[in-house]
Design a protein around this motif. Structure first.
Motif, PDB file in Angstrom:
ATOM      1  N   UNK A  57      31.073 -55.428 -18.284  1.00  0.00           N
ATOM      2  CA  UNK A  57      30.202 -56.543 -18.664  1.00  0.00           C
ATOM      3  C   UNK A  57      28.856 -56.448 -17.946  1.00  0.00           C
ATOM      4  N   UNK A  58      28.899 -56.084 -16.682  1.00  0.00           N
ATOM      5  CA  UNK A  58      27.676 -55.999 -15.886  1.00  0.00           C
ATOM      6  C   UNK A  58      26.800 -54.834 -16.321  1.00  0.00           C
ATOM      7  N   UNK A  59      27.418 -53.764 -16.788  1.00  0.00           N
ATOM      8  CA  UNK A  59      26.674 -52.536 -17.077  1.00  0.00           C
ATOM      9  C   UNK A  59      26.161 -52.432 -18.514  1.00  0.00           C
ATOM     10  N   UNK A  60      26.744 -53.206 -19.445  1.00  0.00           N
ATOM     11  CA  UNK A  60      26.449 -52.913 -20.845  1.00  0.00           C
ATOM     12  C   UNK A  60      25.068 -53.386 -21.288  1.00  0.00           C
ATOM     13  N   UNK A  61      24.460 -54.322 -20.563  1.00  0.00           N
ATOM     14  CA  UNK A  61      23.160 -54.841 -20.975  1.00  0.00           C
ATOM     15  C   UNK A  61      22.063 -54.338 -20.043  1.00  0.00           C
ATOM     16  N   UNK A  62      20.880 -54.088 -20.604  1.00  0.00           N
ATOM     17  CA  UNK A  62      19.759 -53.695 -19.752  1.00  0.00           C
ATOM     18  C   UNK A  62      18.841 -54.881 -19.464  1.00  0.00           C
ATOM     19  N   UNK A  63      19.212 -56.064 -20.024  1.00  0.00           N
ATOM     20  CA  UNK A  63      18.471 -57.306 -19.753  1.00  0.00           C
ATOM     21  C   UNK A  63      17.005 -57.221 -20.183  1.00  0.00           C
ATOM     22  N   UNK A  64      16.711 -56.330 -21.108  1.00  0.00           N
ATOM     23  CA  UNK A  64      15.361 -56.198 -21.655  1.00  0.00           C
ATOM     24  C   UNK A  64      15.456 -56.179 -23.175  1.00  0.00           C
ATOM     25  N   UNK A  65      14.345 -56.091 -23.816  1.00  0.00           N
ATOM     26  CA  UNK A  65      14.338 -55.924 -25.259  1.00  0.00           C
ATOM     27  C   UNK A  65      14.206 -57.236 -26.006  1.00  0.00           C
ATOM     28  N   UNK A  66      14.150 -57.114 -27.335  1.00  0.00           N
ATOM     29  CA  UNK A  66      13.892 -58.276 -28.177  1.00  0.00           C
ATOM     30  C   UNK A  66      15.110 -58.699 -28.985  1.00  0.00           C
ATOM     31  N   UNK A  67      16.298 -58.166 -28.618  1.00  0.00           N
ATOM     32  CA  UNK A  67      17.536 -58.561 -29.286  1.00  0.00           C
ATOM     33  C   UNK A  67      18.539 -59.038 -28.245  1.00  0.00           C
ATOM     34  N   UNK A  68      19.512 -59.830 -28.703  1.00  0.00           N
ATOM     35  CA  UNK A  68      20.523 -60.317 -27.765  1.00  0.00           C
ATOM     36  C   UNK A  68      21.858 -60.431 -28.490  1.00  0.00           C
TER      37      UNK A  68
END
Length: 287
Positions: free
Chosen positions: A193-204
């Motif tokens: 869970x902690x690793x899968x997102x880069x917390x950037x970008x324009x999608x969620x």
């Protein structure tokens, strides 16, 4: 749409909702009503008549901040219940009223109260197909952890074998034999869970719910006013795009036979906070 009279449960839930919104805004936490709650606002100006829950999205950083405010929340008669709590069986959190008792599923020995579902959502910038794969993997890892906290009698374990559900059987058996099984599978899920997102970008995306649904962050960037049971509430300006993504033709009512609650409970008490042992005694369930 026709109006309806709130059930005692919906009235209690509405009161919890008002207090939750007040707390989130007091602490300047971003939130977005979502799912059936947002659909209810657009289609019914309140609860979907047969619905019995309220859903809120929070970006991961605000969700984590809410976790840090647990003690402040408790002072107001509520609790943030999450995966860190013993026997809690969901990948998202709940704000629960601590003066009520709900036992939702007998196979999970975890009590809540009248609650608001709080779903973390995460921004990302890479390929949509990869994110959907991440959702599938995240759901699989969490289901494995769920198996470690589910009551699994011998009869059910044999059923896993008959159904060729060998991984589930293995985890259930390992849980009975080894003390560290729960911690092992929880750690695997949390690490992913902690690793899968880069917390950037324009999608969620919501990692373990709304499988396959990719949301544009711009849908949640600006807010407008909606109405929920006579209460003015902020809703995302991109509500149409979001609801279309989630439900398709969201204004069409489902067939009457499907207009039922999706959250049956073993026990509900709107006025008292009881222990699991007390609930079992009232239900006549022997240990």
């Amino acid at each position: 749409m026709e109006t309806h009279t709130l059930s005692p449960f919906q009235q209690k839930l509405f009161d919890v909702f008002k207090d939750t919104i007040s707390f989130l805004e007091k602490h300047k936490l971003r939130y977005f009503v979502c799912g059936g709650t947002l659909l209810g606002i657009i289609r019914h100006k309140g609860f979907i008549p047969w619905d019995d829950d309220i859903d809120i999205y929070m970006y991961r950083e605000d969700y984590n901040r809410l976790f840090e405010l647990k003690e402040e929340l408790q002072k107001e008669g509520y609790r943030f219940q999450s995966i860190d709590d013993e026997n809690y069986y969901l990948s998202f959190g709940k704000i629960i009223d601590t003066h009520s008792t709900i036992w939702e599923k007998e196979r999970f020995e975890c009590l809540t109260g009248v609650y608001i579902d709080i779903f973390p959502i995460d921004r990302f910038s890479y390929d949509d197909r990869q994110m959907v794969k991440n959702q599938i993997k995240g759901r699989r890892l969490f289901r494995r952890y769920q198996t470690t906290i589910r009551k699994t009698p011998a009869k059910q374990m044999f059923k896993y074998l008959y159904q060729f559900r060998f991984p589930t059987f293995y985890i259930a058996l390992r849980t009975k034999l080894l003390k560290n099984t729960r911690a092992k599978y929880l750690s695997s899920f949390l690490k992913f869970e902690k690793a899968f997102t880069d917390n950037r970008g324009d999608k969620c995306v919501s990692l373990t719910t709304a499988k396959g649904c990719i949301f544009a962050c711009e849908w949640f960037d600006n807010m407008e006013q909606g109405v929920f049971e006579g209460m003015s509430i902020k809703i995302p300006k991109g509500w149409h795009q979001y609801l279309s993504c989630l439900y398709g033709d969201y204004m069409t009512l489902p067939p009457e036979e499907k207009r039922v609650s999706g959250h049956p409970s073993v026990y509900v008490n709107l006025e008292e906070r009881l222990s699991l042992q007390e609930v079992k005694q009232r239900l006549g369930i022997k240990e």
